[in-house]
Enzyme design. Structure first.
Site, PDB file in Angstrom:
ATOM      1  N   CYS A 135       0.829  -1.205   0.000  1.00  0.00           N
ATOM      2  CA  CYS A 135       0.000   0.000   0.000  1.00  0.00           C
ATOM      3  C   CYS A 135       0.865   1.256   0.000  1.00  0.00           C
ATOM      4  O   CYS A 135       1.356   1.669   1.059  1.00  0.00           O
ATOM      5  CB  CYS A 135      -0.918  -0.027   1.224  1.00  0.00           C
ATOM      6  SG  CYS A 135      -1.919   1.446   1.369  1.00  0.00           S
ATOM      7  N   CYS A 138      -0.386   4.080   2.172  1.00  0.00           N
ATOM      8  CA  CYS A 138      -0.174   3.927   3.613  1.00  0.00           C
ATOM      9  C   CYS A 138       1.282   4.162   3.988  1.00  0.00           C
ATOM     10  O   CYS A 138       1.568   4.778   5.007  1.00  0.00           O
ATOM     11  CB  CYS A 138      -0.545   2.515   4.074  1.00  0.00           C
ATOM     12  SG  CYS A 138      -2.041   1.853   3.362  1.00  0.00           S
ATOM     13  N   ASP A 139       2.219   3.633   3.196  1.00  0.00           N
ATOM     14  CA  ASP A 139       3.608   3.563   3.644  1.00  0.00           C
ATOM     15  C   ASP A 139       4.587   4.416   2.840  1.00  0.00           C
ATOM     16  O   ASP A 139       5.771   4.477   3.185  1.00  0.00           O
ATOM     17  CB  ASP A 139       4.089   2.087   3.592  1.00  0.00           C
ATOM     18  CG  ASP A 139       3.259   1.209   4.513  1.00  0.00           C
ATOM     19  OD1 ASP A 139       2.806   1.715   5.551  1.00  0.00           O
ATOM     20  OD2 ASP A 139       3.055   0.031   4.180  1.00  0.00           O
TER      21      ASP A 139
END
Ligand code: NAP
Length: 311
Positions: A135, A138-139
């Site tokens: 992701c 997200c990261d």
């Protein structure tokens, strides 16, 4: 008095489920949407949605999801956090078994979406969360000014590579063929980015690292057979999706990848059970098509319930 708790139970809170909920609410059906964690599905991990009509400047996945939820709730949709364990079809009503308790409904719409596919090579599991990620939204910010890799050649890999150029110093885009699968518009953008180096005809054989986490990838060129080590601090994998249908495989006919077969009205083989969105066998998995599926499924469920009531 109906013999069930709800007219319609919708399982899954992505764009298909939320749209089904909106239409069910507007049809004045008693409807509940069951979502395992938070509503939004894959939309919640999509940084920026540029191809959903009505938002010419684009919109964040999280905001789009929130707007869909608000709209569905305005028309009476109840949203509950609950994990579905089993679906038991019955004559007259279907039973949805939850972690705690069960609910009965005249119709069920399965909108459980899909999850990220994994490469299945050594080190992938070991370094997930310690350098390997599925992701970018997200990261991505963890890799500011670092050198990272992205694996894949579809829309996801290309659009996430573009997103990652905001943070990373350099991105190695690793694709197993010599041509991308993703949209031409995204291809042009990626190929014109100085920070992106494409490794064509290349596969990841292993994610390597130590106690600190990932420190590189063992690569193989599938044409020359040559192997190499690419030092990177992070690696993202975006190689497609797998439908969340493991729990349904003995119940409904699925295609070879596990997607649910439906007719054009989103009906499955079992009367009163419908499927919508990424979980369904089709050719284009997009927010726009998920929304269409959700509307059709709710409308079909309404007609089905009318027929049941007329006996
Ligand atoms: P996808 O279109 O199925 O593409 C998967 C990519 O990963 C392909 O390039 C494939 O290579 C590669 N791949 C698959 N398995 C692999 C493996 N084991 N090892 C190495 N490479 C592998 O998946 P996606 O990009 O996640 O997209 C999924 C759906 O969401 C699509 O319908 C897509 O259009 C949609 N989507 C749209 C957008 C958008 O902005 N419009 C953004 C994200 C996703 P090959 O090409 O060689 O098969």
């Amino acid at each position: 008095m109906a013999q069930w708790d709800y007219d319609v139970i919708i399982i899954g809170g992505g764009p298909a489920g939320l749209t089904a909920g909106l239409y069910a609410g507007r049809a004045r059906l008693k409807a509940v949407l069951l979502e395992k964690l938070i509503h939004g599905g894959q939309m919640m991990t999509t940084d920026f949605v540029e191809n959903y009509p009505g938002f010419p400047e684009g919109i964040s996945g999280a905001e789009l999801s929130d707007r869909m939820r608000q709209q569905a709730e305005r028309f009476g949709l109840e949203i509950r956090t609950a994990e579905v364990r089993e679906l038991q079809p019955g004559d007259g009503f279907h039973t949805v078994k939850l972690e705690e308790g069960e609910l009965k409904a005249g119709a069920v719409i399965i909108a459980t979406g899909a999850s990220y596919k994994r490469l299945g090579v050594p080190g992938e599991d070991k370094f997930t969360g310690r350098g390997v990620s599925f992701c970018a939204t997200c990261d991505g910010a963890l890799y500011r000014d670092q050198e990272i890799a992205m694996v894949g050649g579809g829309d996801s890999a290309l659009s996430e590579t573009i997103f990652l150029t905001r943070f990373a110093k350099k991105i190695h885009l690793i694709h197993r063929r010599d041509e991308f699968r993703g949209a031409k518009y995204l291809q042009e953008k990626v190929l014109n980015m100085d920070k992106v180096q494409v490794h064509w005809d290349t596969v990841v054989q292993e994610f390597q690292g130590d106690e600190q986490g990932l420190n590189g990838l063992k690569l193989k060129n599938v044409k020359s057979g040559e192997t190499s080590f690419l030092p990177v601090e992070g690696a993202f994998v975006a190689i497609g999706i797998t439908p969340n249908t493991e729990w349904l495989k003995d119940l409904l006919p699925l295609d070879e990848w596990g997607f649910i077969f439906t007719d054009p009205e989103m009906a499955t083989k079992i009367p009163g059970i419908f499927a919508a969105g990424d979980v369904r066998a089709k050719n284009l998995w997009q927010i726009a098509t998920a929304v269409g599926d959700g509307a059709v499924a709710a409308n079909a469920a309404e007609h089905f319930l009318q027929q049941v009531k007329q006996g």
